[in-house]
Design a protein around this motif. Structure first.
Motif, PDB file in Angstrom:
ATOM      1  N   ASP A 191       0.850  -1.198   0.000  1.00 31.27           N
ATOM      2  CA  ASP A 191       0.000   0.000   0.000  1.00 31.27           C
ATOM      3  C   ASP A 191       0.879   1.240   0.000  1.00 31.27           C
ATOM      4  O   ASP A 191       1.636   1.480   0.947  1.00 31.27           O
ATOM      5  CB  ASP A 191      -0.918   0.012   1.223  1.00 31.27           C
ATOM      6  CG  ASP A 191      -1.912  -1.131   1.209  1.00 31.27           C
ATOM      7  OD1 ASP A 191      -2.389  -1.470   0.109  1.00 31.27           O
ATOM      8  OD2 ASP A 191      -2.205  -1.683   2.285  1.00 31.27           O
ATOM      9  N   ILE A 192       0.797   2.044  -1.059  1.00 33.65           N
ATOM     10  CA  ILE A 192       1.612   3.242  -1.199  1.00 33.65           C
ATOM     11  C   ILE A 192       0.687   4.438  -1.380  1.00 33.65           C
ATOM     12  O   ILE A 192      -0.526   4.277  -1.597  1.00 33.65           O
ATOM     13  CB  ILE A 192       2.584   3.126  -2.397  1.00 33.65           C
ATOM     14  CG1 ILE A 192       1.804   3.046  -3.722  1.00 33.65           C
ATOM     15  CG2 ILE A 192       3.469   1.892  -2.241  1.00 33.65           C
ATOM     16  CD1 ILE A 192       2.692   2.957  -4.953  1.00 33.65           C
ATOM     17  N   THR A 193       1.224   5.631  -1.277  1.00 30.68           N
ATOM     18  CA  THR A 193       0.447   6.844  -1.560  1.00 30.68           C
ATOM     19  C   THR A 193       1.082   7.564  -2.740  1.00 30.68           C
ATOM     20  O   THR A 193       2.310   7.694  -2.816  1.00 30.68           O
ATOM     21  CB  THR A 193       0.377   7.783  -0.346  1.00 30.68           C
ATOM     22  OG1 THR A 193       1.708   8.152   0.047  1.00 30.68           O
ATOM     23  CG2 THR A 193      -0.321   7.110   0.817  1.00 30.68           C
ATOM     24  N   VAL A 194       0.246   8.011  -3.665  1.00 28.81           N
ATOM     25  CA  VAL A 194       0.685   8.725  -4.863  1.00 28.81           C
ATOM     26  C   VAL A 194       0.079  10.120  -4.801  1.00 28.81           C
ATOM     27  O   VAL A 194      -1.141  10.277  -4.871  1.00 28.81           O
ATOM     28  CB  VAL A 194       0.232   7.999  -6.142  1.00 28.81           C
ATOM     29  CG1 VAL A 194       0.771   8.710  -7.376  1.00 28.81           C
ATOM     30  CG2 VAL A 194       0.681   6.541  -6.126  1.00 28.81           C
ATOM     31  N   ASN A 195       0.928  11.129  -4.621  1.00 29.31           N
ATOM     32  CA  ASN A 195       0.470  12.506  -4.438  1.00 29.31           C
ATOM     33  C   ASN A 195      -0.589  12.590  -3.345  1.00 29.31           C
ATOM     34  O   ASN A 195      -1.589  13.323  -3.458  1.00 29.31           O
ATOM     35  CB  ASN A 195      -0.082  13.068  -5.754  1.00 29.31           C
ATOM     36  CG  ASN A 195       1.007  13.325  -6.768  1.00 29.31           C
ATOM     37  OD1 ASN A 195       2.175  13.027  -6.527  1.00 29.31           O
ATOM     38  ND2 ASN A 195       0.651  13.879  -7.911  1.00 29.31           N
ATOM     39  N   GLY A 196      -0.407  11.801  -2.283  1.00 28.45           N
ATOM     40  CA  GLY A 196      -1.309  11.831  -1.139  1.00 28.45           C
ATOM     41  C   GLY A 196      -2.483  10.884  -1.224  1.00 28.45           C
ATOM     42  O   GLY A 196      -3.205  10.709  -0.230  1.00 28.45           O
ATOM     43  N   ASP A 197      -2.700  10.229  -2.372  1.00 26.44           N
ATOM     44  CA  ASP A 197      -3.822   9.304  -2.537  1.00 26.44           C
ATOM     45  C   ASP A 197      -3.344   7.868  -2.372  1.00 26.44           C
ATOM     46  O   ASP A 197      -2.290   7.485  -2.897  1.00 26.44           O
ATOM     47  CB  ASP A 197      -4.467   9.465  -3.925  1.00 26.44           C
ATOM     48  CG  ASP A 197      -5.082  10.841  -4.122  1.00 26.44           C
ATOM     49  OD1 ASP A 197      -5.486  11.453  -3.105  1.00 26.44           O
ATOM     50  OD2 ASP A 197      -5.168  11.307  -5.272  1.00 26.44           O
ATOM     51  N   LEU A 198      -4.137   7.055  -1.657  1.00 25.48           N
ATOM     52  CA  LEU A 198      -3.775   5.659  -1.427  1.00 25.48           C
ATOM     53  C   LEU A 198      -3.868   4.864  -2.722  1.00 25.48           C
ATOM     54  O   LEU A 198      -4.815   5.002  -3.500  1.00 25.48           O
ATOM     55  CB  LEU A 198      -4.712   5.041  -0.383  1.00 25.48           C
ATOM     56  CG  LEU A 198      -4.438   3.581  -0.008  1.00 25.48           C
ATOM     57  CD1 LEU A 198      -3.069   3.457   0.665  1.00 25.48           C
ATOM     58  CD2 LEU A 198      -5.531   3.049   0.913  1.00 25.48           C
ATOM     59  N   TYR A 199      -2.859   4.011  -2.972  1.00 33.69           N
ATOM     60  CA  TYR A 199      -2.836   3.147  -4.154  1.00 33.69           C
ATOM     61  C   TYR A 199      -2.253   1.809  -3.732  1.00 33.69           C
ATOM     62  O   TYR A 199      -1.198   1.750  -3.093  1.00 33.69           O
ATOM     63  CB  TYR A 199      -1.987   3.768  -5.264  1.00 33.69           C
ATOM     64  CG  TYR A 199      -1.843   2.898  -6.496  1.00 33.69           C
ATOM     65  CD1 TYR A 199      -2.852   2.819  -7.447  1.00 33.69           C
ATOM     66  CD2 TYR A 199      -0.693   2.132  -6.695  1.00 33.69           C
ATOM     67  CE1 TYR A 199      -2.725   2.018  -8.570  1.00 33.69           C
ATOM     68  CE2 TYR A 199      -0.553   1.322  -7.823  1.00 33.69           C
ATOM     69  CZ  TYR A 199      -1.574   1.274  -8.750  1.00 33.69           C
ATOM     70  OH  TYR A 199      -1.446   0.473  -9.857  1.00 33.69           O
ATOM     71  N   THR A 200      -2.941   0.719  -4.082  1.00 31.00           N
ATOM     72  CA  THR A 200      -2.455  -0.625  -3.775  1.00 31.00           C
ATOM     73  C   THR A 200      -1.853  -1.235  -5.029  1.00 31.00           C
ATOM     74  O   THR A 200      -2.511  -1.299  -6.075  1.00 31.00           O
ATOM     75  CB  THR A 200      -3.607  -1.515  -3.264  1.00 31.00           C
ATOM     76  OG1 THR A 200      -4.148  -0.935  -2.066  1.00 31.00           O
ATOM     77  CG2 THR A 200      -3.086  -2.916  -2.946  1.00 31.00           C
ATOM     78  N   VAL A 201      -0.596  -1.665  -4.926  1.00 27.78           N
ATOM     79  CA  VAL A 201       0.094  -2.248  -6.076  1.00 27.78           C
ATOM     80  C   VAL A 201      -0.607  -3.553  -6.450  1.00 27.78           C
ATOM     81  O   VAL A 201      -0.786  -4.425  -5.595  1.00 27.78           O
ATOM     82  CB  VAL A 201       1.576  -2.496  -5.753  1.00 27.78           C
ATOM     83  CG1 VAL A 201       2.280  -3.156  -6.929  1.00 27.78           C
ATOM     84  CG2 VAL A 201       2.258  -1.185  -5.384  1.00 27.78           C
TER      85      VAL A 201
END
Length: 634
Positions: A191-201
């Motif tokens: 689970d990472i954040t991209v420009n503050g938004d959560l994104y699951t690989v």
């Protein structure tokens, strides 16, 4: 008409209608209006990989551009460019291939790229392969594109205190470009954040990371318990729970600095600080890494660093005695040697392991905590070994075998015992006694490349570059077959699988080899020295055996000059099998081979010192494996 064709036709119709009214002529620079924004000439405003189509602003008009031949589909997109099915995304440290619209990472790592990594608390190796230890607690630049505090491209990591004195990787930020900032957390790798938004690989394939602003020019994918990020900046990251790897493409030469050193294929200026001063290389630096502390800190105490510019090095905080340090080193050898194998470049992991153990003992860690830490060190070392194999050998993982406890022809070392795999997939190993202080010789082969075997009920190992790469799946005892022992049988444990088994003994003579089988029981065939018994306490017939024993040795009888391999037959009796690799290996008593005389140290008879080449500016050092002094020439 196929469903996909109908879908594609409808999509093109919608695109045609949606762009027809948006294409406008603009005299200043040929820009275009698209929705509520203005795009510049040559800019891609939309990609449709399913149809191999891009919408591009050209001289004030939004035009459709197709890739490939008529009806081409299943394209992949990266950085606004479309790639047809089967094409390869090259000029990056890890090539990817387009497979039916999804980027698929290859197992190869380009050797022209330079690799920096840090792990645990933390031990660091720079792009130019200088290794050092350092234990700062704050946020630091790992690698960035310039010397400022606001670089366009960079990798930055937070470290938190752990193990009493050291610092462990906590969070990492990857700035691929001014519009893409990705944050990685060691507590939740996928689970990472991209420009503050959560994104699951995603679990499969390499896909562009997405935020509320849309897709970004960074591809992410999973690899075991880690993730990879490949950016348009031509920097690749591997992020694991206790480890961070950074690869830089050669176009970054002289344009990357930070804890990973000054990237230019020259080691001696690795310790270049933010003010472009070059510090002397040493194993415990302080001033150099502290110069790369960022201004973006989460802890108020990290805004100032007293005396960081004046001190040049710190002192090794390990306070263990020389005897304890040697014991810790021996422990680490036994844990890591099966993985290192012939990769001499990985021997430094034994040193860092011993340091970690010393610090944990100093912090009063429990044996369970120490065992868990050593397990993590094995996983980290395996990751390093696989990176080395993928870079130099192009190694690729193979599917796990589905039968047997090993693959026919495999050969490997289990502590101090060699094992071979029969044509039926059953392992047979020597039965030597491994003393408690047994230390394997680093750099020696521990298996034959390509060999594969089970290390327990649920984990397989494969031999890569002379060392073992194993899975670390927690085993579930429920995976073992149900078994019930009765009569003259006692519960035991299978030495190969770890599952429960029955050890049966009897003094009655052998009578029969087979018996009628129940409709619910598996077929049973007993050796000549066994008889079939049906016990009221057991659900199925079992073999009751007088296991053969040579009265002169007390062990199973073996042919003369037979290799010392012992295994177990279907009745649970120990039997002797000749070693196909060493058929003339004589039998010895258990543990006697450990008492064999050590070879004499080679010396010059006239001086009594080690032999050295003529004209050699000599320095003598002790070989920790043999205890012999060796000559080192400058």
């Amino acid at each position: 008409m196929p469903v996909w064709a109908v879908y594609s036709w409808l999509l093109l119709a919608v695109l045609h209608l949606s762009t027809k009214g948006l294409s406008v002529n603009v005299s200043s620079g040929g820009s275009c209006c698209y929705g509520e924004r203005r795009v510049q000439h040559g800019e891609v405003v939309l990609g449709v990989p399913d149809c191999c189509l891009t919408l591009v602003c050209l001289n004030g008009h939004i035009e459709r551009k197709y890739v490939g031949g008529p009806g081409e589909s299943h394209c992949c997109e990266f950085e606004g460019l479309m790639y047809v099915d089967g094409s390869k995304l090259s000029a990056h440290c890890i090539p990817l291939q387009c497979a039916k619209g999804v980027w698929t990472p290859t197992q190869h790592i380009e050797d022209c790229c330079k690799h920096c990594y840090l792990y645990n608390d933390p031990h660091i190796e720079t792009f130019d392969q200088f290794r050092y230890d350092w234990h700062g607690i704050c946020n630091y630049s790992v690698a960035q594109s310039d010397l400022t505090y606001t670089p366009e491209v960079g990798v930055f990591s937070d470290f938190d205190q752990c193990n009493g004195h050291a610092s462990c990787l906590s969070r990492t930020t990857f700035r691929d470009n001014p519009h893409t900032v990705i944050t990685l957390d060691s507590g939740s790798v996928f689970d990472i954040t991209v420009n503050g938004d959560l994104y699951t690989v995603p679990a499969s394939g390499a896909r562009a990371v997405v935020s509320s602003a849309g897709a970004h020019p960074v591809l992410a994918w999973r690899d075991g318990g880690c993730i990879y990020l490949l950016g348009s900046s031509k920097i690749v990251l591997q992020h694991c729970r206790h480890r961070l790897d950074v690869w830089a493409y050669p176009n970054h030469i002289n344009h990357l600095d930070g804890l990973c050193g000054h990237f230019n294929f020259y080691k001696n200026d690795d310790f270049t600080d933010r003010d472009q001063r070059i510090h002397a290389l040493n194993f415990w630096p302080l001033a150099f890494p502290e110069s790369w502390r960022t201004k973006d800190q989460t802890d108020r105490t990290c805004y100032k660093c007293l005396d960081c510019q004046n001190e040049t090095a710190q002192v090794d905080p390990c306070e263990a005695t020389a005897l304890q340090q040697r014991a810790d080193s021996a422990l680490c050898r036994r844990q890591l040697h099966p993985i290192i194998g012939k990769d001499l470049d990985l021997q430094t992991h034994v040193e860092t392991c011993a340091w970690d153990v010393c610090m944990m003992r100093g912090a009063a860690a429990t044996e369970r905590e120490l065992a868990d830490w050593l397990l993590q060190l094995q996983i980290i070392l395996q990751q390093t070994k696989l990176i080395l194999a993928r870079t130099l050998d192009g190694w690729e993982a193979r599917p796990t075998p589905v039968v047997g406890s090993c693959e026919h022809g495999s050969r490997w070392l289990d502590k101090c015992n060699w094992c071979s795999c029969s044509d039926t997939g059953v392992a047979g190993c020597t039965r030597k006694a491994c003393v408690d202080d047994y230390e394997p010789k680093l750099g020696s082969e521990v298996c034959t490349n390509g060999s594969r075997w089970m290390k327990d009920t649920c984990n397989w190992c494969e031999c890569v570059r002379g060392g073992a790469i194993c899975t670390f799946t927690p085993c579930n005892i429920l995976d073992c077959p149900l078994i019930k022992c009765g009569g003259s049988c006692t519960p035991g444990k299978d030495p190969l699988t770890g599952c429960p088994t029955c050890n049966c003994t009897t003094t009655e003579p052998s009578r029969t080899r087979t018996a009628p089988q129940s409709t619910t029981c598996p077929p049973l065939a007993c050796p000549d020295y066994c008889r079939v018994v049906t016990d009221v306490h057991a659900s199925c017939p079992t073999c009751s055996c007088n296991c053969p024993v040579d009265p002169s040795t007390g062990r199973p009888p073996c042919p003369l000059n037979c290799g010392i391999i012992y295994t177990f037959d279907e009745a649970g009796c120990e039997v002797c099998v000749c070693d196909p690799e060493n058929p003339s290996n004589p039998l010895v008593d258990y543990g006697k081979e450990l008492l064999a005389p050590e070879p004499a140290c080679p010396t010059d008879p006239t001086t009594g010192w080690p032999l050295c080449p003529e004209g050699c500016d000599v320095k003598y050092q002790e070989n920790v494996d043999t205890g012999c002094k060796e000559c080192v020439c400058y």
